[in-house]
Design a protein around this motif. Sequence first.
Motif, PDB file in Angstrom:
ATOM      1  N   LYS A 155       0.821  -1.226   0.000  1.00 55.84           N
ATOM      2  CA  LYS A 155       0.000   0.000   0.000  1.00 55.84           C
ATOM      3  C   LYS A 155       0.846   1.263   0.000  1.00 55.84           C
ATOM      4  CE  LYS A 155      -4.250  -1.554   0.413  1.00 55.84           C
ATOM      5  NZ  LYS A 155      -5.200  -1.348  -0.657  1.00 55.84           N
ATOM      6  N   ALA A 156       1.977   1.212   0.741  1.00 51.77           N
ATOM      7  CA  ALA A 156       2.764   2.439   0.882  1.00 51.77           C
ATOM      8  C   ALA A 156       4.221   2.112   1.188  1.00 51.77           C
ATOM      9  CB  ALA A 156       2.190   3.307   2.002  1.00 51.77           C
ATOM     10  N   PHE A 157       5.090   3.064   0.875  1.00 56.37           N
ATOM     11  CA  PHE A 157       6.493   2.976   1.285  1.00 56.37           C
ATOM     12  C   PHE A 157       6.825   4.222   2.094  1.00 56.37           C
ATOM     13  CE2 PHE A 157      10.808   4.546   0.747  1.00 56.37           C
ATOM     14  CZ  PHE A 157      11.542   3.494   1.258  1.00 56.37           C
ATOM     15  N   LEU A 158       7.381   4.031   3.289  1.00 62.93           N
ATOM     16  CA  LEU A 158       7.793   5.155   4.143  1.00 62.93           C
ATOM     17  C   LEU A 158       9.285   5.029   4.393  1.00 62.93           C
ATOM     18  CD1 LEU A 158       5.212   4.610   7.059  1.00 62.93           C
ATOM     19  CD2 LEU A 158       4.834   5.925   4.966  1.00 62.93           C
ATOM     20  N   GLY A 159      10.063   6.011   4.011  1.00 63.21           N
ATOM     21  CA  GLY A 159      11.496   5.913   4.291  1.00 63.21           C
ATOM     22  C   GLY A 159      12.323   6.871   3.482  1.00 63.21           C
ATOM     23  N   SER A 160      13.625   6.540   3.380  1.00 63.15           N
ATOM     24  CA  SER A 160      14.568   7.461   2.747  1.00 63.15           C
ATOM     25  C   SER A 160      14.781   7.098   1.290  1.00 63.15           C
ATOM     26  CB  SER A 160      15.909   7.380   3.457  1.00 63.15           C
ATOM     27  OG  SER A 160      15.726   7.570   4.830  1.00 63.15           O
ATOM     28  N   ASN A 161      15.281   8.096   0.556  1.00 61.98           N
ATOM     29  CA  ASN A 161      15.713   7.845  -0.816  1.00 61.98           C
ATOM     30  C   ASN A 161      17.212   7.516  -0.740  1.00 61.98           C
ATOM     31  OD1 ASN A 161      16.754   8.104  -3.387  1.00 61.98           O
ATOM     32  ND2 ASN A 161      15.285   9.682  -3.982  1.00 61.98           N
ATOM     33  N   MET A 162      17.511   6.229  -0.799  1.00 60.93           N
ATOM     34  CA  MET A 162      18.889   5.766  -0.572  1.00 60.93           C
ATOM     35  C   MET A 162      19.844   6.265  -1.664  1.00 60.93           C
ATOM     36  SD  MET A 162      18.438   4.123   2.202  1.00 60.93           S
ATOM     37  CE  MET A 162      17.275   3.152   3.164  1.00 60.93           C
ATOM     38  N   GLU A 163      19.349   6.320  -2.887  1.00 58.14           N
ATOM     39  CA  GLU A 163      20.199   6.788  -3.987  1.00 58.14           C
ATOM     40  C   GLU A 163      20.571   8.266  -3.757  1.00 58.14           C
ATOM     41  OE1 GLU A 163      18.684   5.154  -7.709  1.00 58.14           O
ATOM     42  OE2 GLU A 163      19.829   6.746  -8.710  1.00 58.14           O
ATOM     43  N   ALA A 164      19.582   9.022  -3.312  1.00 61.27           N
ATOM     44  CA  ALA A 164      19.834  10.447  -3.033  1.00 61.27           C
ATOM     45  C   ALA A 164      20.848  10.574  -1.892  1.00 61.27           C
ATOM     46  CB  ALA A 164      18.529  11.145  -2.672  1.00 61.27           C
ATOM     47  N   GLU A 165      20.772   9.672  -0.912  1.00 60.20           N
ATOM     48  CA  GLU A 165      21.748   9.720   0.197  1.00 60.20           C
ATOM     49  C   GLU A 165      23.168   9.512  -0.323  1.00 60.20           C
ATOM     50  OE1 GLU A 165      18.927   8.291   3.930  1.00 60.20           O
ATOM     51  OE2 GLU A 165      20.312   6.853   3.057  1.00 60.20           O
ATOM     52  N   GLY A 166      23.330   8.563  -1.259  1.00 62.41           N
ATOM     53  CA  GLY A 166      24.643   8.317  -1.862  1.00 62.41           C
ATOM     54  C   GLY A 166      25.137   9.565  -2.588  1.00 62.41           C
ATOM     55  N   LYS A 167      24.225  10.223  -3.297  1.00 65.42           N
ATOM     56  CA  LYS A 167      24.606  11.451  -4.028  1.00 65.42           C
ATOM     57  C   LYS A 167      25.008  12.559  -3.052  1.00 65.42           C
ATOM     58  CE  LYS A 167      22.287  10.800  -8.355  1.00 65.42           C
ATOM     59  NZ  LYS A 167      21.017  10.521  -8.912  1.00 65.42           N
ATOM     60  N   ARG A 168      24.264  12.651  -1.938  1.00 63.50           N
ATOM     61  CA  ARG A 168      24.580  13.697  -0.946  1.00 63.50           C
ATOM     62  C   ARG A 168      25.958  13.442  -0.337  1.00 63.50           C
ATOM     63  NH1 ARG A 168      19.520  12.581   2.526  1.00 63.50           N
ATOM     64  NH2 ARG A 168      20.661  13.708   4.125  1.00 63.50           N
ATOM     65  N   ALA A 169      26.272  12.154  -0.080  1.00 59.59           N
ATOM     66  CA  ALA A 169      27.597  11.814   0.477  1.00 59.59           C
ATOM     67  C   ALA A 169      28.684  12.196  -0.525  1.00 59.59           C
ATOM     68  CB  ALA A 169      27.656  10.322   0.796  1.00 59.59           C
ATOM     69  N   ALA A 170      28.434  11.900  -1.799  1.00 57.95           N
ATOM     70  CA  ALA A 170      29.422  12.213  -2.839  1.00 57.95           C
ATOM     71  C   ALA A 170      29.639  13.723  -2.932  1.00 57.95           C
ATOM     72  CB  ALA A 170      28.944  11.671  -4.183  1.00 57.95           C
ATOM     73  N   LYS A 171      28.583  14.490  -2.754  1.00 64.12           N
ATOM     74  CA  LYS A 171      28.713  15.956  -2.860  1.00 64.12           C
ATOM     75  C   LYS A 171      29.674  16.484  -1.780  1.00 64.12           C
ATOM     76  CE  LYS A 171      26.259  20.327  -3.163  1.00 64.12           C
ATOM     77  NZ  LYS A 171      27.225  21.014  -2.295  1.00 64.12           N
ATOM     78  N   ILE A 172      29.579  15.891  -0.574  1.00 62.17           N
ATOM     79  CA  ILE A 172      30.474  16.319   0.514  1.00 62.17           C
ATOM     80  C   ILE A 172      31.932  16.043   0.111  1.00 62.17           C
ATOM     81  CG2 ILE A 172      31.127  15.911   2.940  1.00 62.17           C
ATOM     82  CD1 ILE A 172      28.133  15.344   3.508  1.00 62.17           C
ATOM     83  N   VAL A 173      32.157  14.867  -0.507  1.00 64.66           N
ATOM     84  CA  VAL A 173      33.505  14.493  -0.948  1.00 64.66           C
ATOM     85  C   VAL A 173      33.961  15.431  -2.072  1.00 64.66           C
ATOM     86  CG1 VAL A 173      34.847  12.653  -2.076  1.00 64.66           C
ATOM     87  CG2 VAL A 173      33.263  12.084  -0.218  1.00 64.66           C
TER      88      VAL A 173
END
Length: 328
Positions: free
Chosen positions: A137-155
């Motif tokens: 019915k639903a998915f509740l949580g994080s966008n894991m791919e976006a998290e990887g991109k955010r980590a890469a941006k810091i690097v």
Amino acid sequence: MKGKKLISVIASVLLVGAMFAGCGSSKTATASNGKKKIVLGFAQVGAESGWRTAETNSIKEIPKNHPNITLKFSDAQQKQENQIKAIRSFIAQKVDVIAIDPVVETGWDTVLKEAKDAKIPVIIVDRSVNSDQSLYKAFLGSNMEAEGKRAAKIVIDHFGKDKPCNIAEIQGTVGSSAAVGRQKGFNEAIKDYSNIKIVKSESGDFLRAKGKEVMEAFLKSSEGSKINCLWSHNDDMGVGAIQAIKEAGKKPGSDIFIVSVDGIKDMFKLMSQGESNGIVECNPLLGPQLADTAEAIVEGKSIQKFVESNEKDYLQDQAAAELPNRKY
Ligand code: AHR
């Protein structure tokens, strides 16, 4: 006259019977807060990290704030077969709603179909599944791919286009959406930077002890001396790796630039001491949202199919100020 009396006695017996039958079924009964009673079965991944503990605590709080919800909680110890068993047991117990935090992305179709055939709605929490979207019915949580991109941006922000950056990557559980998505997002984001390379990559299963073991092995390998960046799919493995870096005589946070995902207190503490450089927050406090979604489904209200968590990124200079605010 006698006949009429008999009919009215039978009618009363049937009415009382129907009332008692109603009391036994959570689908028809109402709780003290005036809401429909709900039995919610939650199939948890395990207890592998500080993030997971925070999520479990948030889920276990549900009945305190929602007295109409009874929680049946199962810990799969990071094994998909245990989660499938738990879901089948929830189906056999005829719970009203099933919530699953799936350890890996694949292999859920059969059991999700079983839940659908039993007319039990399923909510996917935190990690996603590869199954047909009609099976939940639903998915509740994080966008894991976006998290990887955010980590890469810091690097990328730190190393730019020229400084050589040799990354040791410690992946999460193989096949989990958290590891697959974070790796995909990160690799995608660094692909145009020829100075930024992944020189070592291995799974630490989201565990602190394994993170330490994997980093020790990386540092001892032939590429060990050139590693100047650690990308850890979660904080716990990062905390373990920081220990390994120190034991190898190097300075985490300066000799080796460190970025990880989650936002647990332990990592904020290390970052406030200069031993890490960036944290990509991943929100584990999903209990309230899960309760609201389960209630809305049972009440027949319309719900959003995908609800993404709101999360921030933190750099070293923000760590000390943020540490007292951390809830997990
Ligand atoms: O699925 C979320 C991930 O699982 C967290 O980042 C990690 O700490 C946990 O084990």
